[in-house]
Design a protein around this motif. Structure first.
Motif, PDB file in Angstrom:
ATOM      1  N   GLU A  33       2.591   1.854  -3.509  1.00 43.95           N
ATOM      2  CA  GLU A  33       1.600   2.276  -4.313  1.00 43.95           C
ATOM      3  C   GLU A  33       1.194   3.755  -4.149  1.00 43.95           C
ATOM      4  O   GLU A  33       1.336   4.726  -5.142  1.00 43.95           O
ATOM      5  N   LYS A  34       1.709   4.297  -2.859  1.00 44.56           N
ATOM      6  CA  LYS A  34       1.509   5.588  -2.676  1.00 44.56           C
ATOM      7  C   LYS A  34       2.567   6.488  -2.794  1.00 44.56           C
ATOM      8  O   LYS A  34       2.396   7.533  -3.338  1.00 44.56           O
ATOM      9  N   THR A  35       3.669   6.019  -2.574  1.00 45.95           N
ATOM     10  CA  THR A  35       5.158   6.838  -2.423  1.00 45.95           C
ATOM     11  C   THR A  35       5.940   6.570  -3.582  1.00 45.95           C
ATOM     12  O   THR A  35       6.820   7.567  -3.799  1.00 45.95           O
ATOM     13  N   PRO A  83       3.322   4.373  -9.539  1.00 46.42           N
ATOM     14  CA  PRO A  83       2.541   3.877  -8.243  1.00 46.42           C
ATOM     15  C   PRO A  83       2.181   2.526  -8.318  1.00 46.42           C
ATOM     16  O   PRO A  83       1.136   2.379  -8.152  1.00 46.42           O
ATOM     17  N   ARG A  84       3.070   1.555  -8.304  1.00 43.27           N
ATOM     18  CA  ARG A  84       3.028   0.169  -8.263  1.00 43.27           C
ATOM     19  C   ARG A  84       4.142  -0.337  -7.470  1.00 43.27           C
ATOM     20  O   ARG A  84       5.230   0.157  -7.579  1.00 43.27           O
ATOM     21  N   GLU A 113       0.939  -1.078   0.121  1.00 44.26           N
ATOM     22  CA  GLU A 113      -0.083   0.039  -0.072  1.00 44.26           C
ATOM     23  C   GLU A 113       0.973   1.309  -0.107  1.00 44.26           C
ATOM     24  O   GLU A 113       0.643   2.168  -0.725  1.00 44.26           O
ATOM     25  N   ASN A 114       1.905   1.149   0.946  1.00 46.13           N
ATOM     26  CA  ASN A 114       2.855   2.328   0.900  1.00 46.13           C
ATOM     27  C   ASN A 114       3.509   2.635  -0.492  1.00 46.13           C
ATOM     28  O   ASN A 114       3.548   3.669  -0.920  1.00 46.13           O
TER      29      ASN A 114
END
Ligand SMILES: NC(=O)c1ccc[n+]([C@@H]2O[C@H](COP(=O)([O-])OP(=O)(O)OC[C@H]3O[C@@H](n4cnc5c(N)ncnc54)[C@H](O)[C@@H]3O)[C@@H](O)[C@H]2O)c1
Length: 248
Positions: free
Chosen positions: A207-209, A213-214, A204-205
């Motif tokens: 994908e956010k940072t 974004p993957r 999740e992190n």
């Protein structure tokens, strides 16, 4: 781009699973003969069989890269099967994550040994074959962790060591037109990382940072390796290619 790998012979260590399996598949798809080398023979056989079913040339060999005798036997078997060795991908690796005060000597030794001594043993064993033909490609799989990760003193040290090893080898091997490079992946979707207790949170992190974004896929690393071992990368040596979605 034509990679011109048809007829080349590659050894990929740790190819029974994850990133190594994807590298083996990519090289076979490009026409190379590939040795799927792994300490886990069952996985190696399964991968090699799947590649052969698709019409590729692949052979499974059991090897513990830490053991010189195993590595020498693997090299002899490869030459007997395919006649030469042109490409080595030092990919076998593992983690034993722990804060240093809780890290045992065994946790330190196995991680450093598989990553560093394994790469030393395999490189030393294949180089005479590459020297003879004045052509060779060696790619060592490092990690973005070479920058240092908490809980990974053993792994970070070994992956940073791989970069020093890569640079030293590029200087020794270059005169015979052998290139030696490292690939440093970021977070790649394999069993190694999915088995971490906080995998969902890590994903999740990421994908956010991560700028892209993957999380990465094994094939993302395999594509980078395929280029570096190809005819097209003959003037790139001693370098580190990050495959991190821009997170480096
Ligand atoms: N997955 C990631 O996020 C990530 C990121 C950066 C770097 N890497 C590196 O990529 C490489 C492959 O990792 P992966 O994620 O595919 O892991 P994985 O656990 O899926 O595969 C590693 C393979 O290495 C084999 N192996 C372990 N010890 C061995 C030994 N002594 N001799 C021979 N084979 C041995 C294992 O049996 C396994 O098949 C490793 O060097 C790892 O450090 C992985």
């Amino acid at each position: 781009m034509e990679l011109s790998l048809t007829g080349r012979t590659a050894i990929v260590t740790g190819a029974g699973n994850g990133i190594g399996a994807a590298i083996a598949a990519r090289l076979v798809a490009e026409g190379a003969n590939v040795v799927v080398a792994d300490i886990n023979l069952e996985n190696a056989e399964r991968q090699a069989e799947a590649l052969r079913r698709d019409g590729g040339k692949a052979k499974a060999i059991k090897v513990d890269v830490v053991k010189e005798a195993d590595v020498n036997a693997m090299v002899d078997e490869t030459v007997a099967a395919f006649g030469s060795i042109d490409i080595l991908v030092n990919n076998a690796g593992l983690t034993r994550d722990m804060r240093i005060t809780k890290m045992s000597e065994a946790d330190w030794d196995i991680v450093v040994d598989v990553i560093l001594k394994g790469s030393f043993n395999c490189t030393k064993a294949v180089l005479p074959h590459m020297n003879e033909r004045k052509w060779g490609r060696i790619v060592n799989i490092s990690s973005r962790a070479h920058l240092g990760n908490p809980g990974q003193a053993n792994y970070s040290a070994a992956k940073a060591g791989i970069i020093g090893f890569t640079r030293a080898m590029s200087l020794e091997a270059g005169r015979n037109y052998i290139t030696v490079n490292a690939v440093a992946p970021g977070i790649i979707n394999t069993d190694m990382i999915r088995s971490l207790p906080h995998w969902e949170k890590i994903k999740e992190n990421a994908e956010k940072t991560t700028p892209i974004p993957r999380v990465g896929e094994p094939e993302d690393v395999a594509d980078a390796v395929a280029f570096l071992v190809s005819e097209r990368a003959g003037y790139i040596s001693g370098d580190v290619l990050h495959v991190t979605g821009g997170r480096y």
